[in-house]
Enzyme design. Sequence first.
Site, PDB file in Angstrom:
ATOM      1  N   CYS A 100      -2.500   3.547  -0.169  1.00  0.00           N
ATOM      2  CA  CYS A 100      -2.677   2.143  -0.557  1.00  0.00           C
ATOM      3  C   CYS A 100      -1.289   1.520  -0.707  1.00  0.00           C
ATOM      4  O   CYS A 100      -0.475   1.984  -1.496  1.00  0.00           O
ATOM      5  CB  CYS A 100      -3.436   2.078  -1.879  1.00  0.00           C
ATOM      6  SG  CYS A 100      -3.358   0.467  -2.675  1.00  0.00           S
ATOM      7  N   CYS A 104      -2.049  -6.323  -0.849  1.00  0.00           N
ATOM      8  CA  CYS A 104      -3.112  -7.184  -0.321  1.00  0.00           C
ATOM      9  C   CYS A 104      -3.907  -7.902  -1.398  1.00  0.00           C
ATOM     10  O   CYS A 104      -4.424  -8.996  -1.153  1.00  0.00           O
ATOM     11  CB  CYS A 104      -4.059  -6.343   0.522  1.00  0.00           C
ATOM     12  SG  CYS A 104      -3.379  -4.744   0.940  1.00  0.00           S
ATOM     13  N   THR A 191      -3.862  -2.108  -9.190  1.00  0.00           N
ATOM     14  CA  THR A 191      -3.098  -1.626  -8.037  1.00  0.00           C
ATOM     15  C   THR A 191      -1.711  -2.263  -7.982  1.00  0.00           C
ATOM     16  O   THR A 191      -1.590  -3.486  -8.037  1.00  0.00           O
ATOM     17  CB  THR A 191      -3.883  -1.966  -6.751  1.00  0.00           C
ATOM     18  OG1 THR A 191      -5.104  -1.258  -6.772  1.00  0.00           O
ATOM     19  CG2 THR A 191      -3.107  -1.606  -5.510  1.00  0.00           C
ATOM     20  N   GLU A 257      -1.851   2.729  -9.645  1.00  0.00           N
ATOM     21  CA  GLU A 257      -2.747   1.917 -10.463  1.00  0.00           C
ATOM     22  C   GLU A 257      -2.309   2.004 -11.922  1.00  0.00           C
ATOM     23  O   GLU A 257      -1.649   2.959 -12.309  1.00  0.00           O
ATOM     24  CB  GLU A 257      -4.203   2.404 -10.367  1.00  0.00           C
ATOM     25  CG  GLU A 257      -4.967   1.859  -9.187  1.00  0.00           C
ATOM     26  CD  GLU A 257      -4.658   2.599  -7.897  1.00  0.00           C
ATOM     27  OE1 GLU A 257      -4.306   3.792  -7.987  1.00  0.00           O
ATOM     28  OE2 GLU A 257      -4.738   1.993  -6.816  1.00  0.00           O
ATOM     29  N   HIS A 292     -11.212  -9.391  -0.037  1.00  0.00           N
ATOM     30  CA  HIS A 292     -10.647  -8.052  -0.214  1.00  0.00           C
ATOM     31  C   HIS A 292     -11.463  -6.981   0.519  1.00  0.00           C
ATOM     32  O   HIS A 292     -10.934  -5.932   0.857  1.00  0.00           O
ATOM     33  CB  HIS A 292     -10.531  -7.732  -1.700  1.00  0.00           C
ATOM     34  CG  HIS A 292      -9.477  -6.703  -1.988  1.00  0.00           C
ATOM     35  ND1 HIS A 292      -8.217  -6.744  -1.435  1.00  0.00           N
ATOM     36  CD2 HIS A 292      -9.504  -5.576  -2.736  1.00  0.00           C
ATOM     37  CE1 HIS A 292      -7.519  -5.699  -1.837  1.00  0.00           C
ATOM     38  NE2 HIS A 292      -8.283  -4.969  -2.634  1.00  0.00           N
ATOM     39  N   TYR A 296     -10.019  -3.740   3.379  1.00  0.00           N
ATOM     40  CA  TYR A 296     -10.138  -2.285   3.383  1.00  0.00           C
ATOM     41  C   TYR A 296     -10.060  -1.692   4.788  1.00  0.00           C
ATOM     42  O   TYR A 296     -10.285  -0.493   4.983  1.00  0.00           O
ATOM     43  CB  TYR A 296     -11.398  -1.853   2.628  1.00  0.00           C
ATOM     44  CG  TYR A 296     -11.099  -1.695   1.144  1.00  0.00           C
ATOM     45  CD1 TYR A 296     -10.265  -2.607   0.499  1.00  0.00           C
ATOM     46  CD2 TYR A 296     -11.592  -0.641   0.395  1.00  0.00           C
ATOM     47  CE1 TYR A 296      -9.947  -2.473  -0.840  1.00  0.00           C
ATOM     48  CE2 TYR A 296     -11.277  -0.504  -0.949  1.00  0.00           C
ATOM     49  CZ  TYR A 296     -10.461  -1.419  -1.553  1.00  0.00           C
ATOM     50  OH  TYR A 296     -10.130  -1.275  -2.881  1.00  0.00           O
ATOM     51  N   CYS A 298      -7.416  -1.220   5.696  1.00  0.00           N
ATOM     52  CA  CYS A 298      -6.342  -0.275   5.343  1.00  0.00           C
ATOM     53  C   CYS A 298      -6.846   1.156   5.451  1.00  0.00           C
ATOM     54  O   CYS A 298      -6.131   2.053   5.882  1.00  0.00           O
ATOM     55  CB  CYS A 298      -5.820  -0.544   3.939  1.00  0.00           C
ATOM     56  SG  CYS A 298      -7.038  -0.285   2.623  1.00  0.00           S
ATOM     57  N   GLU A 446     -11.215   4.917  -4.320  1.00  0.00           N
ATOM     58  CA  GLU A 446     -10.979   3.481  -4.190  1.00  0.00           C
ATOM     59  C   GLU A 446     -11.885   2.878  -3.105  1.00  0.00           C
ATOM     60  O   GLU A 446     -12.314   1.733  -3.210  1.00  0.00           O
ATOM     61  CB  GLU A 446      -9.515   3.191  -3.869  1.00  0.00           C
ATOM     62  CG  GLU A 446      -9.217   1.705  -3.984  1.00  0.00           C
ATOM     63  CD  GLU A 446      -7.752   1.377  -3.857  1.00  0.00           C
ATOM     64  OE1 GLU A 446      -7.033   2.126  -3.184  1.00  0.00           O
ATOM     65  OE2 GLU A 446      -7.337   0.377  -4.452  1.00  0.00           O
TER      66      GLU A 446
END
Length: 490
Positions: A100, A104, A191, A257, A292, A296, A298, A446
């Site tokens: 991560c 973002c 995050t 986090e 969001h 993901y 990502c 996550e």
Amino acid sequence: MSIRNAKDYIQSIRNLNLNVYMFGEKIKSPVDHPIIIPSLNAVALTHDLALDPMYEDLMTTKSHLTGEKINFYNHIFQSTDDLVQKVKRQRMLGQKTACCFQRCVGQDGMNAVYSVAFEVDKKYKTNYFENIVKFVKYVQKEDIVVDGAMTDVKGDRGLSPSQQADPDLYLHVVERTENGIIVNGCKAHQTGICNSQEVLCMPTIAMKPEDKDYAISFAVPTNTPGITIIYGRQSCDTRKLEGSEIDVGNSMFGGQEGLVVFDHVFVPNERIFLDGETEFVIPLVERFSGHHRPSYACKCGVSDVLIGAAGLAADYNGVARASHVRDKLIEMTHLNETMFACALACSYEGVETPSGAYLIDLLLANVCKQNVTRFPYEISRLAEDLAGGIMVTQPSEKDLRSKEIGHYVKKYLKGVESVPTEHRMRIMRLIENLTLGTGAVGYRTESLHGAGSPQAQRIMIARLGNLEHKKRLAKVIAKIDADEAEPDKE
Ligand code: SF4
Ligand code: FE
């Protein structure tokens, strides 16, 4: 300055002197802490790649507010092309970091607040839109990393914010002054909080008029007096303190986090984007989480690394030609591309909001994230299957390097003859990292809970799926005329 390089960025985080605690102690210099450094590296990469001609197409754009070239992370989406560019950028960064990279949430938060503030102002003649525009201009000009903070700690989930035994379980206004508000509360799972210069807070659930003081959105610097960050633990995190590169699995990059406590934090008026307009909380939550959810993508980039690692494990184990091994790699790829396809689809189907900012298609974004809550688990299972049990039982790097027993490790952990044992050990640790270690925080759990737990998407899918329309379609095809229908008689 509009695009900051990684060195400047790290210096600016260093200068913040954030109030961070880990293992019960205040950290003197967070940017130098071995557990934190990999997460800082991941955000730093979002700066350096923006200055790399090879990546500037994905990493930069032109500000619609100033006309300046800016880091794409600070952009307000102006078209479906922008939404698509984000998804492609997310995958690319996932491939490069295998973790991560944290930046973002701020972009998705700024976009949600921007479009909602416009609509609140229209109804109430407030000046939130002017405030967010000013904030975004500052963020773009200084290339600031903004952390979007939505999730309150929530206490008793059966009670509304104002019904909680402890009023601080949701972030709320405790005092109002002529120049601003004072807030108390705590945001969880935050995050990238130690790697951000600003934190943008938003409410987390639907609110009734009695929850007015909880319906707040604002941004403050992360070093504002009253903010305390308590660093979140990750599975196997202390391996980063051992000085071993192999055992960490991904020694360059990592996620981060934390629990962020707001204890009488002052927010000046010009940094307030919502204050008491409870009916706008749901649009804000839905737009933030909507943006969001395709972010993901990502995970698709991280999956690419994991699929590659599983393929290498098969090569090193000497089983790459077995048909079931090839089929497992195909299945992993199919699952991954399905997630990516959904993230792209909701972006191509984006629409313009009254503010001019673009919003993804909410139904498809929720379908995308629902897949993300499942597929990385199956991809992980298949990667573990292909790796074999040695990924969780192999000795440490120190054993490999030992003068007395290193030769045993080299000899007995060997796979195919042409591949050094160390390479096999590195790949096993990478798979372990992504499926069970620090990397699994971002890749697995996550995927389940980040950007909303699975049930949150199912509620949205139920709301937006339009079952009644589908029933009407079926009636037309089946030639059922509702008006003429009579109950069956015996
Ligand atoms: Fe960004 Fe993905 Fe991390 Fe969320 S989980 S902050 S989308 S990299
Ligand atoms: Fe996340």
